[in-house]
Motif scaffolding. Structure first.
Motif, PDB file in Angstrom:
ATOM      1  N   LEU A  31      45.684 127.725  52.837  1.00 32.27           N
ATOM      2  CA  LEU A  31      45.894 127.328  51.713  1.00 32.27           C
ATOM      3  C   LEU A  31      44.714 127.269  50.808  1.00 32.27           C
ATOM      4  O   LEU A  31      44.815 127.499  49.646  1.00 32.27           O
ATOM      5  CB  LEU A  31      46.655 125.917  51.735  1.00 32.27           C
ATOM      6  N   LEU A  32      43.678 126.859  51.398  1.00 33.50           N
ATOM      7  CA  LEU A  32      42.194 126.841  50.683  1.00 33.50           C
ATOM      8  C   LEU A  32      42.205 128.158  49.984  1.00 33.50           C
ATOM      9  O   LEU A  32      41.630 128.325  48.687  1.00 33.50           O
ATOM     10  CB  LEU A  32      41.160 126.342  51.434  1.00 33.50           C
ATOM     11  N   VAL A  33      42.333 129.522  50.697  1.00 31.34           N
ATOM     12  CA  VAL A  33      41.881 130.831  50.256  1.00 31.34           C
ATOM     13  C   VAL A  33      43.283 130.938  49.138  1.00 31.34           C
ATOM     14  O   VAL A  33      42.889 131.507  48.196  1.00 31.34           O
ATOM     15  CB  VAL A  33      41.955 131.647  51.439  1.00 31.34           C
ATOM     16  N   GLU A  34      44.368 130.670  49.542  1.00 31.56           N
ATOM     17  CA  GLU A  34      45.516 131.016  48.825  1.00 31.56           C
ATOM     18  C   GLU A  34      45.583 130.373  47.413  1.00 31.56           C
ATOM     19  O   GLU A  34      45.894 130.896  46.253  1.00 31.56           O
ATOM     20  CB  GLU A  34      46.715 131.146  49.515  1.00 31.56           C
ATOM     21  N   ARG A  35      45.333 128.978  47.401  1.00 33.43           N
ATOM     22  CA  ARG A  35      45.655 127.837  46.422  1.00 33.43           C
ATOM     23  C   ARG A  35      44.248 127.442  45.619  1.00 33.43           C
ATOM     24  O   ARG A  35      44.484 127.110  44.430  1.00 33.43           O
ATOM     25  CB  ARG A  35      46.466 126.986  46.602  1.00 33.43           C
ATOM     26  N   ASP A 101      32.460 132.770  54.222  1.00 30.19           N
ATOM     27  CA  ASP A 101      33.832 132.541  54.652  1.00 30.19           C
ATOM     28  C   ASP A 101      34.533 132.063  53.313  1.00 30.19           C
ATOM     29  O   ASP A 101      34.213 131.025  52.633  1.00 30.19           O
ATOM     30  CB  ASP A 101      33.814 131.184  55.551  1.00 30.19           C
ATOM     31  N   PRO A 102      35.625 132.917  53.232  1.00 26.70           N
ATOM     32  CA  PRO A 102      36.505 132.822  51.766  1.00 26.70           C
ATOM     33  C   PRO A 102      36.909 131.128  51.871  1.00 26.70           C
ATOM     34  O   PRO A 102      36.959 130.718  50.654  1.00 26.70           O
ATOM     35  CB  PRO A 102      37.718 133.758  52.196  1.00 26.70           C
ATOM     36  N   ALA A 103      37.292 130.653  52.848  1.00 24.13           N
ATOM     37  CA  ALA A 103      37.963 129.405  52.652  1.00 24.13           C
ATOM     38  C   ALA A 103      36.902 128.131  52.430  1.00 24.13           C
ATOM     39  O   ALA A 103      37.068 127.371  51.445  1.00 24.13           O
ATOM     40  CB  ALA A 103      38.650 128.800  53.844  1.00 24.13           C
ATOM     41  N   VAL A 104      35.710 128.497  53.118  1.00 29.22           N
ATOM     42  CA  VAL A 104      34.438 127.714  52.589  1.00 29.22           C
ATOM     43  C   VAL A 104      33.834 127.773  51.037  1.00 29.22           C
ATOM     44  O   VAL A 104      33.800 127.079  50.382  1.00 29.22           O
ATOM     45  CB  VAL A 104      33.140 128.007  53.617  1.00 29.22           C
TER      46      VAL A 104
END
Length: 204
Positions: A31-35, A101-104
């Motif tokens: 969700l961090l990456v998507e939203r 890292d995309p989420a980070v």
């Protein structure tokens, strides 16, 4: 007031099903990456992981704590290097990969804002990983100074700050692509300022 023993049993009981932990942590990263950080709410995480909202809060007391564990589960898969210069290089490479890292990358601004507003949580999460990493580096620095590899007066905190700040800017602002080359350059720069003048690696 609930007795300490009862509270301990309740905390342990909340983690008896590791599948819930895995599902929630995976949903958080996705969700961090998507939203993005702001839109990644506890309710949305719970729905995506197909668990109840109370199940999430039994394990993590806040979104910041959950995101921190999802992004930084441990100190990394690579063990510390015995050689001081090799350890500095490992830390530089690890920091660059972490910020890549995309989420980070999506979470860092919002996470830092939340932690700035919550001193207790900031201290808790700092103690969880960062204090350990800085403590390990401090021991390495002390040993390197003792053996004449590093020059006296260098603080492990300053070294860690330079590595983290340099890595963050390179990845999140300059958007570097070659992590290995950036790690080599950053570690060479750090070591130039840290190694003792007599160290054989100084001339390399």
């Amino acid at each position: 007031m609930v007795p300490t023993t009862a509270r301990r049993h309740r905390r342990q009981g909340s983690r008896r099903d590791p599948a819930i932990d895995v599902a929630v942590l995976a949903a958080t990263r996705r969700l961090l990456v998507e939203r993005g950080y702001a839109a990644t709410t506890i309710d949305l995480i719970a729905a995506t992981a197909e668990v109840s909202r109370p199940a999430v809060y039994r394990r993590w007391s806040s979104k910041a704590q959950l995101v921190h564990e999802a992004l930084f589960p441990d100190l990394g898969p690579e063990p510390p290097e015995d050689d001081f210069a090799a350890e500095i290089t490992r830390l530089c490479r690890g920091a660059l990969r972490m910020y890549g890292d995309p989420a980070v990358r999506e979470a860092i601004p919002g996470l830092l804002a939340d932690l700035r507003a919550d001193r207790r949580m900031r201290r808790l999460l700092s103690d969880r990983l960062e204090a350990t990493a800085r403590g390990q580096l401090a021991a390495k620095v002390a040993d390197a100074v003792h053996h004449g590899v590093a020059r006296p007066g260098i603080s492990a905190d300053t070294i860690m700050d330079v590595i983290a700040g340099g890595a963050w800017y390179a990845v999140c602002v300059r958007r570097i692509k070659d992590v290995d080359a950036a790690a080599a350059e950053l570690s060479a720069l750090v070591l130039r300022g840290v190694l003792a003048e007599s160290s054989p690696r100084r001339g390399r």
